[in-house]
Design a protein around this motif. Sequence first.
Motif, PDB file in Angstrom:
ATOM      1  N   ARG A 174      56.982  50.221  28.966  1.00  0.00           N
ATOM      2  CA  ARG A 174      56.151  51.129  28.181  1.00  0.00           C
ATOM      3  C   ARG A 174      55.587  52.179  29.134  1.00  0.00           C
ATOM      4  O   ARG A 174      55.435  51.922  30.331  1.00  0.00           O
ATOM      5  N   SER A 175      55.275  53.350  28.611  1.00  0.00           N
ATOM      6  CA  SER A 175      54.812  54.445  29.470  1.00  0.00           C
ATOM      7  C   SER A 175      53.693  55.212  28.786  1.00  0.00           C
ATOM      8  O   SER A 175      53.549  55.191  27.561  1.00  0.00           O
ATOM      9  N   CYS A 176      52.879  55.894  29.606  1.00  0.00           N
ATOM     10  CA  CYS A 176      51.840  56.786  29.100  1.00  0.00           C
ATOM     11  C   CYS A 176      51.594  57.873  30.140  1.00  0.00           C
ATOM     12  O   CYS A 176      51.851  57.673  31.332  1.00  0.00           O
TER      13      CYS A 176
ATOM     14  N   ASN B 201      45.874  54.832  29.196  1.00  0.00           N
ATOM     15  CA  ASN B 201      46.420  55.423  27.970  1.00  0.00           C
ATOM     16  C   ASN B 201      45.329  55.971  27.059  1.00  0.00           C
ATOM     17  O   ASN B 201      45.543  56.943  26.328  1.00  0.00           O
TER      18      ASN B 201
ATOM     19  N   VAL C  90      53.964  53.499  34.161  1.00  0.00           N
ATOM     20  CA  VAL C  90      54.843  52.568  33.439  1.00  0.00           C
ATOM     21  C   VAL C  90      54.507  51.133  33.813  1.00  0.00           C
ATOM     22  O   VAL C  90      54.053  50.852  34.936  1.00  0.00           O
TER      23      VAL C  90
ATOM     24  N   ALA D 142      58.027  62.564  34.935  1.00  0.00           N
ATOM     25  CA  ALA D 142      58.464  62.473  33.543  1.00  0.00           C
ATOM     26  C   ALA D 142      59.748  63.227  33.249  1.00  0.00           C
ATOM     27  O   ALA D 142      60.551  62.792  32.417  1.00  0.00           O
TER      28      ALA D 142
ATOM     29  N   LEU E 234      63.314  54.218  29.034  1.00  0.00           N
ATOM     30  CA  LEU E 234      62.278  53.277  29.462  1.00  0.00           C
ATOM     31  C   LEU E 234      62.193  52.079  28.517  1.00  0.00           C
ATOM     32  O   LEU E 234      62.048  50.944  28.958  1.00  0.00           O
ATOM     33  N   ARG E 235      62.289  52.345  27.215  1.00  0.00           N
ATOM     34  CA  ARG E 235      62.264  51.225  26.256  1.00  0.00           C
ATOM     35  C   ARG E 235      63.446  50.299  26.478  1.00  0.00           C
ATOM     36  O   ARG E 235      63.316  49.074  26.402  1.00  0.00           O
TER      37      ARG E 235
ATOM     38  N   LYS F 279      62.918  59.214  30.327  1.00  0.00           N
ATOM     39  CA  LYS F 279      62.834  59.515  28.904  1.00  0.00           C
ATOM     40  C   LYS F 279      62.438  58.259  28.126  1.00  0.00           C
ATOM     41  O   LYS F 279      62.781  57.141  28.525  1.00  0.00           O
ATOM     42  N   PRO F 280      61.707  58.434  27.018  1.00  0.00           N
ATOM     43  CA  PRO F 280      61.186  57.265  26.280  1.00  0.00           C
ATOM     44  C   PRO F 280      62.244  56.218  25.950  1.00  0.00           C
ATOM     45  O   PRO F 280      62.003  55.020  26.130  1.00  0.00           O
ATOM     46  N   LYS F 281      63.404  56.632  25.466  1.00  0.00           N
ATOM     47  CA  LYS F 281      64.428  55.645  25.096  1.00  0.00           C
ATOM     48  C   LYS F 281      64.927  54.878  26.316  1.00  0.00           C
ATOM     49  O   LYS F 281      65.117  53.651  26.263  1.00  0.00           O
TER      50      LYS F 281
ATOM     51  N   LEU G 258      54.038  59.848  34.793  1.00  0.00           N
ATOM     52  CA  LEU G 258      53.854  58.775  33.827  1.00  0.00           C
ATOM     53  C   LEU G 258      53.473  57.495  34.553  1.00  0.00           C
ATOM     54  O   LEU G 258      53.923  57.237  35.682  1.00  0.00           O
TER      55      LEU G 258
END
Length: 279
Positions: A151-153, A277, A260, A135, A145-146, A141-143, A258
């Motif tokens: 999507r990630s958890c 998740n 993904v 991670a 990956l988006r 980082k979330p952005k 994470l």
Amino acid sequence: MSSSVRVKSNTSADVLRMPQPTLSRSIRRLEDDFGFALFDRVGRKVTLNDAGRTAVEWARQLLRDEQLMREAVETSARQTQMLRVGTVAPAPLWRLTALLVERFPRETLTSRMLDQQGIIHMVSNGTLDLGIIEANIPSAKPKALRDAGLRSCPLMVEELSIILPPSYPLAAYKSLTAAQLDRETFLIMTDIGFWRQRVDHALPHATFIEQNDSMVFSQLAHSSPYCMFITNAPFRGDPPAGRVIVPFDDPAAHADFLLVTRDSARSMALELFDWVNRT
């Protein structure tokens, strides 16, 4: 040639579990298709002739080939249905496998150890169904990956400690820093994924003796005079008896993993992702 075939009711017709007239008609149609007689008929006795024996041998081969074809198709279908997973380290893959078995016991997965960027790329383009990444890296980082359509958890946290013989000078410490360990010799498994780059960077002057056979490594773990790493992951098993475990007090010894997947992944991958998740 007789227009009908009579076979004793206690032989062929009974074995094939069909009425005698049906068997006779089937044989007659088969001979019509070949254009040759396949049986010699003398009175009520019917036996295969040379053409018939040749037909039987070819039929047996065709049946064997059909069975092999069915097995090959079944194997290919099973492989297609397997979840394809890429991971940067072994322990989080064990965690994911345990969750898969718990929730979807009939499903299976196939895995590959890859670098972080390779996993993100292959999950994005559909080569992999799921990926396990670390991670604390910009690409995770979330952005980021988006933007990659992912999507990630959270999957798990892993931390490394050091295993030492009781007589080792460092065994008396409550924790050990990278500076204290930097010139030590370590026995280490080869296939530990990104952890190898982590410890190489944290301990640039340490010596690493690699072992790629897990059984040999397990035996050496009980007798080696060298330092070793141990994970807090519960899937690795008990540490060697008679050894001291000292926490490794360094950021390099900590990893957050994470899971993904892409938004358009196969339904099975999305179901497993959602289960992880929620867990």
